[in-house]
Enzyme design. Structure first.
Site, short mmCIF file in Angstrom:
data_model
loop_
_atom_site.label_atom_id
_atom_site.label_comp_id
_atom_site.label_asym_id
_atom_site.label_seq_id
_atom_site.Cartn_x
_atom_site.Cartn_y
_atom_site.Cartn_z
N GLU A 1 -10.49 7.23 4.17
CA GLU A 1 -9.39 6.74 5.32
C GLU A 1 -9.50 7.23 6.58
O GLU A 1 -10.45 7.35 7.15
CB GLU A 1 -8.01 6.71 4.65
CG GLU A 1 -7.94 5.84 3.33
CD GLU A 1 -6.52 5.99 2.67
OE1 GLU A 1 -5.53 5.66 3.39
OE2 GLU A 1 -6.35 5.86 1.46
N ASP B 1 0.82 -1.20 0.00
CA ASP B 1 -0.01 0.00 -0.13
C ASP B 1 1.01 1.31 -0.12
O ASP B 1 2.12 1.22 0.25
CB ASP B 1 -0.85 -0.03 1.14
CG ASP B 1 -2.11 0.93 0.96
OD1 ASP B 1 -2.09 1.64 0.10
OD2 ASP B 1 -3.13 0.65 1.75
C1 BGC Z 1 -4.89 2.95 0.11
C2 BGC Z 1 -5.34 2.41 -0.71
C3 BGC Z 1 -5.23 2.71 -2.12
C4 BGC Z 1 -3.77 3.22 -2.11
C5 BGC Z 1 -3.52 4.07 -3.36
C6 BGC Z 1 -3.93 4.09 0.21
O1 BGC Z 1 -3.85 4.73 1.02
O2 BGC Z 1 -5.01 2.42 1.53
O3 BGC Z 1 -6.55 1.57 -0.70
O4 BGC Z 1 -5.38 1.93 -3.15
O5 BGC Z 1 -3.76 4.20 -1.07
O6 BGC Z 1 -4.26 5.48 -3.59
C1 BGC Z 2 -3.02 9.87 -2.30
C2 BGC Z 2 -3.98 8.84 -2.03
C3 BGC Z 2 -3.33 7.89 -0.78
C4 BGC Z 2 -2.87 8.86 0.36
C5 BGC Z 2 -2.38 7.82 1.15
C6 BGC Z 2 -2.92 10.77 -0.98
O1 BGC Z 2 -1.81 11.71 -1.22
O2 BGC Z 2 -3.55 10.56 -3.37
O3 BGC Z 2 -4.32 8.10 -2.97
O4 BGC Z 2 -4.09 6.97 -0.82
O5 BGC Z 2 -2.43 9.89 0.00
O6 BGC Z 2 -2.27 8.56 2.47
#
Ligand code: BGC
Ligand code: BGC
Length: 600
Positions: A496, A299
């Site tokens: 998130e 991730d």
């Molecule tokens: C998330 C994932 C996601 C990834 C890419 C992460 O923060 O937990 O679900 O696929 O970012 O954006």
């Molecule tokens: C990204 C997301 C990712 C996240 C994780 C963001 O800056 O755009 O896709 O899931 O950071 O913390």
């Protein structure tokens, strides 16, 4: 496709022009991969294992210089202009650059198309998974995933980080809505349908999409207080190995049996050990016992959370079984990642055999998905993005996801009513009804994309004589304006850990709006936009009707389909609804307001 053959002609291996994932035999794939691996330098292997968010590329030529294996668009990582053609041009630009590398191994480009191709302006936005769980309709989920894949493939993109197979238990978690259900066995059925839908879709020119089951494992089962900011997200899941296998693995086994090509490791820990660093989970259980032969992606900056310095994070995670690292480039620079990974192999901290295994897995997925045959994408499918056909599927999903929980003779509403009041923050707010992971990582408010708000849907449904009166909070209305009000309340968008909350009460503003209407003598039909069950027990007696509409996405007229009785409601709770929502899915039966499976 033919016109790109020149590009590939010199390739050491002569890949057949076969688009079908299953038409080239696995033994042929193995042979091709082995030959390719033999000709690769360590730098090229390291490049294949690296994934960068396109926003953080230092310069586009790094793609060919380092033979980078993958790019992603994280939430909100758009081309300069957010429109389908620009996405396609961006994809082809990066892919062409990558194909200038010595071995011309194509990129695999990933994106979070988690409820439609949701980063793209004008794409069809389907309900979030919590709503799809309420439809309990695997055929529909197959169709949604298929439609999503077609929209993704039209922009060139190869890979969606979906479906999320979490089975959330604690509703204080900001990702509850990403799970179809708190019940792993329902997630298993719907997840399998989703994987099949994503991976079977194909555009006319043969472009296909790879799915990604995530987040492995225990993402929805962490203990309150162990996560970020002392809450839930990225916390610790406590289960012994037998419990883990019995409770959480079958949904992944079903996805593997459905041929899912990639699996994402989870941010959380299992019994105190970060999943990203667990060889027991990623290699012994997932790859060996469960027979997963695709590749494991980490991730976003996920390996960085393993205790120790960055180099030790790399060693631990790759040895544990991570095959490709979503470096992202936001925290650690990707060149540092590549340098440290190479160094770790050269000094023997990571066996070369582990690197070869990771690269083989990545190349296999690329070949199976037809990437070597069809690396560049023609502009022949962009019109499918946000098409009427896809919006019809989304509207069906919305109406099947509405769960009616109380109805004292208030719906169906007559289409010939003299007047209908529509109120509440969510009534005319596309951003709110789409939730997180829409256009931007955290979603947004108002007209963030093309779609139909709930108010628009109501206006379209009623007769020409009906007066639809919109009021945001009900204060400006007279009691003579009518007798019935539809009030749309709920949560503002989040994604998130931004959505982790220790308290799931309704907003005071929302309660005030409802009270304003009740005090003026209106009967109220309350619709809740939310990513989870919330605290309604103290209020519901004052309401004449109530429905949970979750995060329905761009097609608000699916809600009016139910309000006006064009369709019978069929939605059923895929999460139990406790009196105190903070008690989550594990609340005792006596503490439930509505049971799992309830819906009028
Ligand atoms: C998330 C994932 C996601 C990834 C890419 C992460 O923060 O937990 O679900 O696929 O970012 O954006
Ligand atoms: C990204 C997301 C990712 C996240 C994780 C963001 O800056 O755009 O896709 O899931 O950071 O913390």
């Amino acid at each position: 496709m033919k016109k790109y053959i020149v590009f590939l002609g010199f390739l050491i291996i002569n890949f057949s022009c076969n688009n079908d994932r299953n038409m080239i035999s696995e033994s042929e794939i193995d042979k091709k991969v082995d030959k390719l691996i033999q000709s690769m330098t360590l730098d090229e292997k390291v490049g294949q294992m690296t994934q960068i968010d396109q926003r953080f590329l230092d310069t586009i030529t790094d793609l060919s210089t380092y033979s980078i294996g993958s790019l992603l668009s994280g939430g909100g990582s758009h081309p300069k202009v957010n429109e389908p053609q620009a996405w396609l041009d961006m994809y082809n630009g990066y892919q062409s650059e990558t194909l200038k590398s010595r071995l011309q191994i194509p990129l695999i480009y990933g994106i979070d198309a988690v409820h439609g191709h949701n980063n793209v302006y004008g794409a069809t936005i389907f309900p979030q998974n919590i709503g799809l769980g309420a439809t309990n309709n695997p055929e529909l989920i197959f169709k949604i995933s298929e439609a999503t894949s077609i929209e993704v493939a039209a922009t060139g993109i190869d890979w969606t980080f979906s479906p999320c197979l979490s089975s959330p238990e604690d509703y204080r978690w900001g990702r509850t809505y990403e799970g179809f259900s708190s019940d792993p066995s329902l997630v298993e059925i719907l997840g399998e349908a989703s994987v099949k839908g994503y991976q079977s879709a194909q555009t006319n020119s043969g472009k296909k999409v790879v799915a990604c089951a995530k987040h492995f494992i225990g993402d929805g089962n962490t203990e309150f207080g162990t996560g970020m900011n002392g809450l839930v997200d990225r916390g610790n899941t406590i289960l012994n190995v037998d419990e883990l296998k019995e409770k959480l693995l079958p949904k992944y086994q079903a996805a593997i049996d459905a041929d899912v090509q990639t699996i994402m490791a989870s941010y959380n820990s299992w019994n105190g050990v970060k999943c990203h660093g667990s060889k027991e989970l990623l290699t012994d259980i997932l790859k060996i016992e469960m027979g997963f032969d695709g590749f494991v992606i980490s991730d976003w900056q996920g390996i960085d959370e393993i205790p120790g310095d960055y180099k030790s994070d790399i060693i631990t995670s790759i040895n544990a079984g991570i095959d490709m690292v979503m470096v992202s480039g936001q925290g650690q620079p990707y060149k540092k990642f590549m340098r440290l990974l190479k160094e770790s192999v050269e000094e023997g901290s990571i066996p070369l055999a582990r690197i070869d295994d990771a690269v083989k897995r990545i190349l296999k997925v690329k070949i199976r998905n037809g990437l070597f045959d069809n690396p560049l994408v023609e502009n022949d499918a962009l019109k499918v993005i946000g098409s009427d056909t896809h919006r019809d599927i989304a509207r069906q999903a919305v109406r099947e996801s509405v769960v009616v929980l109380k109805n004292d003779d208030i719906i169906p509403i007559s289409k010939d009513s003299k007047s209908i009041v529509v109120a509440g923050r969510g009534a005319d707010n596309l951003g709110m009804q789409c939730g997180g992971w829409t256009i931007n990582w955290q979603g947004g408010q108002g007209d963030i994309t093309i779609g139909t708000t709930i108010l628009d849907g109501i206006k379209k449904s009623v007769s020409a004589e009906t007066n639809v009166i919109y009021s945001e909070d009900g204060q400006d209305l007279n009691d003579v304006d009518g007798e019935l009000a539809v009030v749309v309340i709920g949560e503002d968008p989040y994604t998130e850990f931004f959505g982790d909350k220790d308290n799931l009460d309704l907003l005071n503003d929302d309660i005030n709006t409802i009270n304003n209407l009740k005090n003026k003598g209106y009967k109220v039909m309350v619709l809740l936009i939310s990513g989870r069950p919330m605290n309604i027990a103290e209020h519901i007696d004052d309401w004449d009707g109530f429905a949970a509409i979750w995060l329905p996405g761009s097609e608000g007229d699916g809600v009016s389909d139910i309000l006006f009785g064009d369709f019978q409601s069929t939605g059923k709770l895929s999460y139990p609804w406790p009196i105190k929502a903070e008690h989550g899915a594990n609340a005792d039966d006596k503490d439930l307001l509505f049971n799992f499976g309830y819906g009028l």
